[in-house]
Motif scaffolding. Structure first.
Motif, short mmCIF file in Angstrom:
data_model
loop_
_atom_site.label_atom_id
_atom_site.label_comp_id
_atom_site.label_asym_id
_atom_site.label_seq_id
_atom_site.Cartn_x
_atom_site.Cartn_y
_atom_site.Cartn_z
N ILE A 289 0.86 -1.18 0.00
CA ILE A 289 0.00 0.00 0.00
C ILE A 289 0.90 1.23 0.00
O ILE A 289 2.07 1.17 0.35
CB ILE A 289 -0.91 0.05 1.25
CG1 ILE A 289 -0.11 -0.28 2.50
CG2 ILE A 289 -2.10 -0.87 1.10
CD1 ILE A 289 -0.88 -0.17 3.77
N ASN A 290 0.32 2.35 -0.41
CA ASN A 290 1.01 3.63 -0.34
C ASN A 290 0.42 4.39 0.83
O ASN A 290 -0.76 4.73 0.82
CB ASN A 290 0.79 4.41 -1.64
CG ASN A 290 2.10 4.75 -2.31
OD1 ASN A 290 3.16 4.71 -1.66
ND2 ASN A 290 2.05 5.06 -3.59
N ILE A 291 1.21 4.64 1.85
CA ILE A 291 0.68 5.25 3.05
C ILE A 291 0.91 6.75 3.01
O ILE A 291 2.04 7.21 2.90
CB ILE A 291 1.33 4.65 4.31
CG1 ILE A 291 1.10 3.15 4.33
CG2 ILE A 291 0.77 5.29 5.56
CD1 ILE A 291 1.87 2.43 5.39
N GLU A 292 -0.20 7.48 3.09
CA GLU A 292 -0.13 8.94 3.11
C GLU A 292 0.40 9.37 4.48
O GLU A 292 -0.17 9.04 5.50
CB GLU A 292 -1.55 9.48 2.88
CG GLU A 292 -1.66 10.97 2.99
CD GLU A 292 -3.12 11.41 2.87
OE1 GLU A 292 -3.95 10.65 2.36
OE2 GLU A 292 -3.41 12.54 3.30
N VAL A 293 1.54 10.10 4.50
CA VAL A 293 2.09 10.49 5.80
C VAL A 293 1.96 11.99 6.04
O VAL A 293 2.08 12.44 7.17
CB VAL A 293 3.56 10.07 5.94
CG1 VAL A 293 3.66 8.57 6.08
CG2 VAL A 293 4.39 10.55 4.80
N GLY A 294 1.74 12.73 4.99
CA GLY A 294 1.59 14.17 5.18
C GLY A 294 0.72 14.71 4.07
O GLY A 294 0.60 14.10 3.00
N VAL A 295 0.06 15.84 4.32
CA VAL A 295 -0.76 16.42 3.27
C VAL A 295 -0.72 17.95 3.40
O VAL A 295 -0.63 18.49 4.50
CB VAL A 295 -2.20 15.87 3.34
CG1 VAL A 295 -2.90 16.30 4.61
CG2 VAL A 295 -3.02 16.25 2.13
N GLY A 296 -0.71 18.60 2.26
CA GLY A 296 -0.73 20.06 2.27
C GLY A 296 -1.89 20.55 1.42
O GLY A 296 -2.17 19.99 0.35
N TYR A 297 -2.59 21.58 1.90
CA TYR A 297 -3.72 22.11 1.14
C TYR A 297 -3.51 23.58 0.80
O TYR A 297 -3.04 24.37 1.62
CB TYR A 297 -5.02 21.99 1.95
CG TYR A 297 -5.49 20.58 2.13
CD1 TYR A 297 -6.10 19.91 1.07
CD2 TYR A 297 -5.33 19.92 3.33
CE1 TYR A 297 -6.54 18.61 1.22
CE2 TYR A 297 -5.77 18.63 3.49
CZ TYR A 297 -6.37 17.97 2.44
OH TYR A 297 -6.80 16.70 2.59
N ASP A 298 -3.82 23.90 -0.47
CA ASP A 298 -3.82 25.29 -0.90
C ASP A 298 -5.13 25.55 -1.60
O ASP A 298 -5.88 24.63 -1.92
CB ASP A 298 -2.67 25.54 -1.89
CG ASP A 298 -1.32 25.38 -1.23
OD1 ASP A 298 -1.06 26.15 -0.30
OD2 ASP A 298 -0.57 24.47 -1.63
N LEU A 299 -5.38 26.81 -1.88
CA LEU A 299 -6.54 27.12 -2.71
C LEU A 299 -6.20 26.80 -4.16
O LEU A 299 -5.08 27.02 -4.61
CB LEU A 299 -6.90 28.61 -2.59
CG LEU A 299 -7.78 29.01 -1.41
CD1 LEU A 299 -8.23 30.45 -1.61
CD2 LEU A 299 -8.98 28.09 -1.28
N ALA A 300 -7.17 26.26 -4.88
CA ALA A 300 -6.91 25.91 -6.27
C ALA A 300 -6.84 27.17 -7.12
O ALA A 300 -7.55 28.15 -6.86
CB ALA A 300 -8.01 24.99 -6.77
N GLU A 301 -5.96 27.13 -8.14
CA GLU A 301 -5.87 28.29 -9.03
C GLU A 301 -7.09 28.31 -9.95
O GLU A 301 -7.64 29.36 -10.25
CB GLU A 301 -4.59 28.22 -9.86
CG GLU A 301 -3.38 28.64 -9.05
CD GLU A 301 -2.10 27.99 -9.55
OE1 GLU A 301 -2.08 27.57 -10.72
OE2 GLU A 301 -1.14 27.90 -8.76
N ASP A 302 -7.49 27.09 -10.37
CA ASP A 302 -8.68 26.96 -11.19
C ASP A 302 -9.91 27.19 -10.31
O ASP A 302 -10.08 26.53 -9.29
CB ASP A 302 -8.70 25.54 -11.79
CG ASP A 302 -9.79 25.41 -12.82
OD1 ASP A 302 -10.62 26.34 -12.92
OD2 ASP A 302 -9.81 24.38 -13.51
N SER A 303 -10.75 28.13 -10.66
CA SER A 303 -11.83 28.49 -9.75
C SER A 303 -12.89 27.40 -9.66
O SER A 303 -13.73 27.41 -8.77
CB SER A 303 -12.47 29.81 -10.20
OG SER A 303 -12.94 29.66 -11.52
#
Lengths: 493, 352
Positions: free
Chosen positions: B25-39
């Motif tokens: 499996i691929n284990i997600e260890v970190g995540v980052g969120y930004d606002l999308a450029e595409d509205s």
């Protein structure tokens, strides 16, 4: 002459016919030198000590005045001399190593003189229950010798020895031992009844008795404790338990027992209570570890990656990276390898066994990791689990522990940790239902008996052990007066 | 019959559990969120995975995706990943600057709903885009471990108040308390540092507390076990107070909040000539004054912003039977404070 002799013995003919085929059946006739009475000695040569006949029986019978069977009680210098007139006893007496004496004038009466050949192995060190401290005597195969070892340690008239004969073919002598003023009468009756009900033709060892009389024969758990230490037997007799000695077996059975007793070594009583409590706890931990660690590995790696600490993740993932099998196959492969090594080691002579251990442990282990068949983390886990299972002081229980791992593994693969919990519940249900001689097997854990905790998971000092285990319902539950025992006086006080 | 039924159940039910074998499996260890450029999309997320090399070194691998929901993002990432993506290994969630001002609770809520995500995940805000933070190369044990440990030891020994996913969502739902999150900044491709604490009104970032205020902020919202503070004395002498233990007590009567802060510490460094008991007294007095002044300043600042990270409203609620939150919102604007601090220097090192 020959014809005449057969004619005279016509009454014994029936039983004699069945004996005469055997090579060791001997029947010899003599004439007394003074009274000229003709008498015959009948015996099984393989059971008889010929020296007793030559030195103890024959010279007296030949040379002293001897005319009727009653005389042998005075003539023969052997303690066990019996006279009877019941022909049905003949077979049993002959087979127990008696010499039968017949006189032509008294065909109705037979004299029996004990002349058993006792082949006794010398006392040796206990091998399964070895202890560094404490007595080094172990039981041997002869019942007489074993009873002597126990009686020496409890030289009181209250120690009762009852004897039974079991097995239609083997005619094994089985003795039950208990303290008349301590042991619960119900327990003794149960043992008596169970032994009387045994229907099996050849009982060659006490292990047969264990399986035949235990409450639940379908349980993997032994419900009778077997020991090769006379000191342990003496110890439990004083507690109010019952010992069963089987002729021909160097293991004496103890009943009723509890589960925790299987994890206590008798050496615990030779060490200081703090040390022995510590060792007991270590042993219990080892058992839990041994049963659960491989299933937990399989469950965690197959289902619950969330539980793995982040620092351990890299170790686990890199060690499993090249392995082509799922965790369960990998674990089964290693567990079976260890079981094979143990079985092979047990069947081979000691010297070869060591070689197998080295070959198996080092060569197979390292090679399978290098070949990418098993991960090295699992190799460590399985080896530790095997090591932990060998800390169980009772060999029989050690085998059970090793077996229990496999259902746990199966359910871990099926349902993950939930499966392990399920399996544990089944095991716990089984254990709570299990009884030894009708007494709860899981005592003092369930039913909870706080008083009996003094000698269960931990062992408190002897001053605190003033009461006998209450689950035995002994006639005299007090071992000694606690108040008097508390004071340690100096000599001038 | 019963036994057969049981065996059947065992075999039938065994299909119900999904298998997730660790190395498949691929284990997600970190995540980052930004606002999308595409509205059209709402978020742009960057998911961090760890790839362990045979020599046990870690390669950071990131996949980005965008969508309206967190689920869309995971679907995007799954399309790029060679193995199924699972979320249970999440340690750090980083929110970029715009999204923090826009509101973050939808995403935190989705973390809360995911049973495989633990409560000890660190949620932080960042000065730069979260994607850039995720794409750095920090330390040898992987980015998420690096950021996680960075925040953890700063909570344990330094000036960041205790925080994690559980505390953040509790603060969010609790009436009379506002959320705060640690704020980080990527300063080089292999370096990241803590630059302050973001203060939130509901789920929107309104203010950033700089590093110099963090000591006083932590005194107000949390307790210290191993703090550190330098005290300036006359003639330019400095004394470092170490191993600070602090506790605060807040009592609100009528419209007046009295805050008592107790500090215990050890003087470890002193630049003057002799550390006499007068000097020690001086250090205690100076520190007390400083704490009182700065804490009061912070509380006034919160009041002006209309936020309550200390949780005064919640404290009042516990102390008053008839607490009305509607009324409290007005009361808070006019609440008066007094801060009392008591410093106790217990030791001055092993020499006199």
């Amino acid at each position: 002459m020959k014809n005449k002799r057969i004619k005279e013995d016509v009454e014994h003919k029936e039983w004699e016919q069945s004996f005469i085929k055997s090579k060791d059946f001997k029947k010899i006739f003599y004439y007394n030198q003074k009274t000229n009475v003709r008498f015959g000695l009948t015996f099984m040569a393989t059971l008889i000590d010929e020296n007793i006949i030559q030195d103890g029986i024959l010279p007296n019978l030949l040379e002293d005045e001897f005319s009727e069977i009653e005389d042998i009680k005075q003539l023969v210098p052997v303690a066990d001399v019996q006279i009877c007139d019941d022909p049905s006893l003949i077979e049993q007496k002959l087979m127990n190593g008696y010499v039968m004496l017949t006189i032509e004038t008294e065909l109705k009466h037979f004299g029996f003189i004990a002349a058993q050949k006792e082949i006794v192995r010398g006392l040796s060190h206990p091998e399964v229950e070895f202890s560094v401290i404490g007595p080094k005597e172990a039981f041997v195969e002869s019942m007489g010798q074993n009873l002597n070892l126990i009686r020496k340690r409890l030289p009181v008239k209250e120690l009762i020895i009852e004897e039974f004969t079991l097995g239609s073919l083997s005619k094994t002598s089985v003795a039950i031992l208990y303290m008349e003023n301590i042991t619960n009468e119900d327990n003794v009756n149960t043992v008596r009844q169970r032994l009387k009900n045994v229907k099996f033709d050849a009982i060659t060892d006490s292990s047969y008795i264990v399986q035949l009389i235990s409450d639940n024969s379908n349980s993997p758990f032994p419900q009778l404790l077997d020991t090769e230490r006379p000191d342990r037997v003496a110890g439990i007799l004083a507690e109010g338990k019952i010992a069963i000695v089987v002729d021909g077996s160097p293991h004496v059975l103890i009943t009723p027992t509890t589960l925790v007793e299987f994890f206590s070594s008798f050496e615990d009583y030779f060490l200081n209570w703090i040390l022995s409590s510590f060792f007991r706890l270590i042993r219990l931990f080892a058992v839990a570890f041994s049963i659960l660690i491989t299933p937990i590995y399989v469950a965690t790696l197959s289902y619950h990656y969330e539980l793995i600490p982040k620092d351990l993740m890299s170790t686990l993932i890199t060690s499993r990276r090249e392995i082509p099998f799922p965790p369960i196959l990998e674990a089964l492969f290693l567990e079976l390898t260890i079981e094979l090594l143990r079985e092979a080691g047990a069947r081979l002579p000691t010297k070869v066994g060591q070689t197998i251990g080295i070959v198996g442990g080092i060569v197979i282990g390292t090679a399978s990791v290098e070949a990418g068949l098993t991960s090295n983390v699992l190799l460590i886990i399985v080896a530790l689990a095997a090591l932990a299972s060998f800390t169980t002081p009772v060999y029989r229980m050690g085998n059970t522990i090793r077996l229990l791992r496999f259902p746990f593994l199966f359910f871990a693969e099926l349902w993950g940790l939930l499966g392990i919990v399920f399996c544990f519940c089944v095991l716990l249900t089984h254990l709570t239902r299990l009884t030894s001689l009708g007494r709860p097997f899981l005592e003092p854990l369930y039913p909870p008996r706080v008083v009996d905790m003094k000698d269960a998971l931990i062992r408190l000092p002897f001053e605190k052990q003033s009461k006998r285990p209450i689950f035995l319902r002994t006639k005299n539950p007090i071992r000694f007066n606690k108040k008097k025992a508390k004071k340690k006086k100096d000599i001038d006080e | 019959m019963k036994k057969q039924l049981l065996i059947c159940l065992v075999l039938l039910l065994s299909g119900c559990v999904d298998k997730e074998i660790l190395d498949e499996i691929n284990i997600e260890v970190g995540v980052g969120y930004d606002l999308a450029e595409d509205s059209k999309d709402k978020y742009r997320g960057t998911v961090l995975f760890q790839e362990f090399q045979p020599d046990k070194s870690v390669i950071n691998r990131t996949f980005s995706g965008s969508g309206k929901l967190r689920q869309d993002l995971l679907l995007d990432v799954t399309r790029q990943s060679s193995e199924p993506v699972v979320t249970g290994g999440l340690k750090v969630a980083v929110f970029g600057p715009e999204i923090s001002r826009e509101g973050i609770y939808d995403l935190i809520d989705s973390f809360q709903r995911d049973a495989s995500i633990g409560a000890r995940v660190f949620v932080v805000t960042s000065e730069d885009k979260a994607e850039d933070v995720m794409k750095g190369e920090y330390g040898t044990r992987g980015n998420s471990t690096y950021i996680y440990n960075l925040i953890q030891h700063n909570i344990d020994h330094r000036d960041i108040p205790k925080t994690n996913l559980h505390i953040v969502s509790r603060d969010y739902y609790e009436t009379g308390k506002d959320t705060f999150l640690p704020r980080i900044k990527k300063i080089a491709d292999d370096k990241v540092e803590i630059i302050g604490v973001s203060l939130f009104d509901k789920d929107k970032e309104v203010e950033i507390l700089p590093l110099k205020d963090l000591f006083f902020f932590k005194l107000l919202v949390d307790k210290y076990s191993q703090g550190n503070f330098d005290v300036k004395l006359e003639k330019g002498n400095l004394a470092a107070v170490k191993s600070i233990k602090s506790k605060h007590k807040i009592k609100i009567i009528d419209n007046h909040a009295s805050i008592n802060i107790n500090i215990e510490g050890i003087i470890r460094e002193y630049t003057g000539r002799k550390l006499t008991s007068e000097v020690v007294n001086d250090v205690e007095k100076k520190l007390e004054k400083k704490v009182e002044r700065e804490c009061l300043k912070l509380l006034k600042q919160f009041q002006e912003l209309g936020i309550d990270p200390v949780g005064l409203g919640q404290i009042k609620k516990t102390q008053h039977r008839k607490f009305d939150y509607k009324k409290w919102e007005d009361e808070y604007k006019t609440l008066e404070f007094d801060v009392k601090c008591n410093v106790d220097v217990e030791e001055t090192g092993i020499i006199e």
